[in-house]
Design an enzyme around this catalytic site. Structure first.
Site, mmCIF file in Angstrom:
data_model
loop_
_atom_site.group_PDB
_atom_site.id
_atom_site.type_symbol
_atom_site.label_atom_id
_atom_site.label_comp_id
_atom_site.label_asym_id
_atom_site.label_seq_id
_atom_site.Cartn_x
_atom_site.Cartn_y
_atom_site.Cartn_z
ATOM 1 N N GLU A 108 -5.882 -8.306 0.556
ATOM 2 C CA GLU A 108 -6.513 -7.868 1.807
ATOM 3 C C GLU A 108 -7.973 -7.508 1.526
ATOM 4 O OE1 GLU A 108 -4.589 -4.862 4.255
ATOM 5 O OE2 GLU A 108 -2.619 -5.604 3.651
ATOM 6 N N GLU A 166 0.794 -1.229 0.000
ATOM 7 C CA GLU A 166 0.000 0.000 0.000
ATOM 8 C C GLU A 166 0.834 1.293 0.000
ATOM 9 O OE1 GLU A 166 -3.202 0.103 2.742
ATOM 10 O OE2 GLU A 166 -4.049 -1.741 1.993
HETATM 11 C C1 BGP Z 1 -4.310 -1.768 5.326
HETATM 12 C C2 BGP Z 1 -2.967 -2.371 5.765
HETATM 13 C C3 BGP Z 1 -3.066 -3.453 6.803
HETATM 14 C C4 BGP Z 1 -4.166 -3.196 7.829
HETATM 15 C C5 BGP Z 1 -5.472 -2.777 7.142
HETATM 16 C C6 BGP Z 1 -6.553 -2.442 8.130
HETATM 17 O O1 BGP Z 1 -4.076 -0.454 4.954
HETATM 18 O O2 BGP Z 1 -2.284 -2.922 4.640
HETATM 19 O O3 BGP Z 1 -1.796 -3.531 7.417
HETATM 20 O O4 BGP Z 1 -3.756 -2.271 8.754
HETATM 21 O O5 BGP Z 1 -5.259 -1.650 6.325
HETATM 22 O O6 BGP Z 1 -6.364 -1.114 8.590
HETATM 23 P P1 BGP Z 1 -6.458 -0.785 10.136
HETATM 24 O O7 BGP Z 1 -5.434 -1.646 10.762
HETATM 25 O O8 BGP Z 1 -6.187 0.652 10.244
HETATM 26 O O9 BGP Z 1 -7.854 -1.150 10.555
#
Ligand code: BGP
Length: 461
Positions: free
Chosen positions: A360, A159
């Protein structure tokens, strides 16, 4: 690329799960040192102790029936100084992690860098410095050389778009506008070096970028709002994938950079690099969609929203995030938009014509552990099921889907909200400050996913 068998899997990252933040030679990453707005939420020092419990975790995940497990390897365990000496303890640890994944009949999908830059490199300017490109290339060459025999699916930088656009929340500091886009350029060149190195060192390996992509909607049919969405789609999404896949800065993004006074430092040798090294597939992270309008003079970003994934995007003269009144939200203010996933996948396919692995997708929620050690997360089952159905429709509409690896395999420390924002198929018993016994408990969604994978695999046999 050889036709891939569809991989039902799950995903996690090192810094959000491992803990052992300073063990076995690991140096601090920006995630270990960044100031956290809310001191009460869990930090990454122990996380969910996956560093010491990975054998148990991998076995439990294999029993769920997944065929692929996405993990990340921390640069800080492999080359603790950022450049130079390799930490053999780090190499040995991940050799065992990878072997454990393989011994459990799963395919490792490895992210080379997931937000956890060595602090020592950040101190020297991090991605704003051209030297980072050589440092990252040397690092990934260590990974490919040591793990390339066993690992054939690689993801470059997790990301980069969210990391740069949400720098304060994810990295603990804010770039200037010029720094942000020089960092963008250096990250993208570094990614090209990783693609080149992977194809050189692992001839049968496959590598892809892993941005967070969600198609951006205009708030109304007003022409100004259409243009606002055009710009945010370019700045948030296509700027990254166009560079990864086509090696170019697209005209809309170029006009945005010019209009906002950005002058990128580009070297002549970059041209050959970016025009000869291309990804084999795309890793796509999708959670939610965004909706923007053209900002009126004097307006500012919405306040009180949670983070980059929803409404708090703002750029004078270009776009302003707004709430999409047609969509529901989760408990953490993230819009829920399964149809948006189908649209996003088909838009990506239209532009790039590459196989897509969803790396994801998930629902952060307040899960409750009952007296009899159950977690009834029907809300997560509903979210995942809706998004899987959307993915399958995109597949029917011609998108070559090669995997679905939802976030997250087990509960972990949210980037923004500690342990309480739970994503896992497996509950980990700890609180923000009380580690408790960190015991693992499969949730209802664990058994649901296990059953779904079995049904889908029978159908496709
Ligand atoms: C994405 C990342 C993950 C995870 C996910 C959920 O941006 O790649 O690492 O963090 O978001 O976000 P959060 O943890 O802020 O709920």
């Amino acid at each position: 690329m050889a036709k891939n068998k569809f991989l039902w899997g799950a995903s996690l990252s090192a810094h959000q799960t491992e803990g052992a933040w300073n063990e076995d030679g690991k140096s601090p990453s920006v995630q270990d040192v960044r100031p956290r707005a809310n001191k009460q939420i869990a930090d990454f020092t122990v996380a969910v102790d996956h560093y010491h419990r990975y054998r148990e975790d991998i076995k439990l995940l294999a029993e769920m029936g997944i065929k692929a497990l996405r993990i990340s390897i921390p640069w800080t365990r492999i080359i603790p100084d950022g450049v130079g000496e390799v930490n053999q303890a780090g190499i040995e640890h991940y050799q065992d992690v990878i072997q454990t994944i393989l011994d459990n009949h799963m395919i490792p999908v490895i992210t080379t860098y997931h937000f956890d830059l060595p602090e020592v490199l950040q101190k020297h300017g991090g991605w704003t410095k051209r030297a980072m490109i050589d440092a990252y290339e040397a690092y990934v060459r260590v990974l490919f050389t040591n793990f390339g025999e066993q690992v054939k699916h690689w993801l470059t930088i997790n990301e980069p778009n969210i990391m740069l656009l949400s720098d304060q929340k994810i990295l603990g500091f804010s770039y200037t506008h010029q720094e942000r886009y020089q960092a963008f350029y250096n990250l993208m060149i570094a990614e090209k070096q990783a693609i080149k190195a992977c194809h050189e060192l692992i001839p049968d390996g496959q590598i892809g970028p892993v941005p967070n992509i969600s198609y951006v909607y205009p708030a109304t049919s007003k022409p100004e709002d259409i243009r606002a969405a055009m710009y945010f789609n370019s700045v948030r999404n296509w700027a990254y994938l166009d560079f990864s896949v086509k090696g170019l800065i697209n005209p809309i993004f170029k006009s945005y950079l010019a209009a906002t006074g950005i002058n990128l430092t580009i070297l002549p040798e970059d041209r050959e690099l970016v025009s000869q090294n291309f990804p084999d597939f795309l890793g796509i992270n999708y959670y939610t969609s965004a909706t923007v309008e053209f900002p009126q003079v004097g307006q500012d970003r919405m306040n009180g929203v949670s983070d980059q994934q929803s409404e708090d995007v703002f750029e004078h003269g270009f776009y302003k995030g707004v709430t999409n009144k047609y969509l529901k939200k989760n408990d953490f203010n993230w819009t829920i938009d399964p149809l948006g996933l189908e649209t996003t996948l088909e838009m990506i396919n239209d532009r790039y014509h590459l196989p897509i692995m969803i790396t994801e997708n998930g629902l952060g929620a307040y899960d409750q552990l009952t007296e009899d050690q159950q977690i009834h997360d029907q809300y997560r089952i509903d979210y995942l099921n809706q998004h899987i159905q959307s993915m399958l429709k995109a597949k029917d509409n011609g998108v070559e889907m090669i995997g679905y690896l939802p976030w997250s395999a087990l509960d972990l420390i949210s980037v923004h909200e500690g342990i309480k924002k739970r994503y896992g198929f497996v509950y980990v018993d700890r609180d923000e400050q009380d580690l408790k016994d960190l015991k693992r408990y499969p949730k209802d969604s664990y058994y649901w996913y296990k059953n779904l994978i079995k049904k889908m695999e029978q159908k496709n046999e």
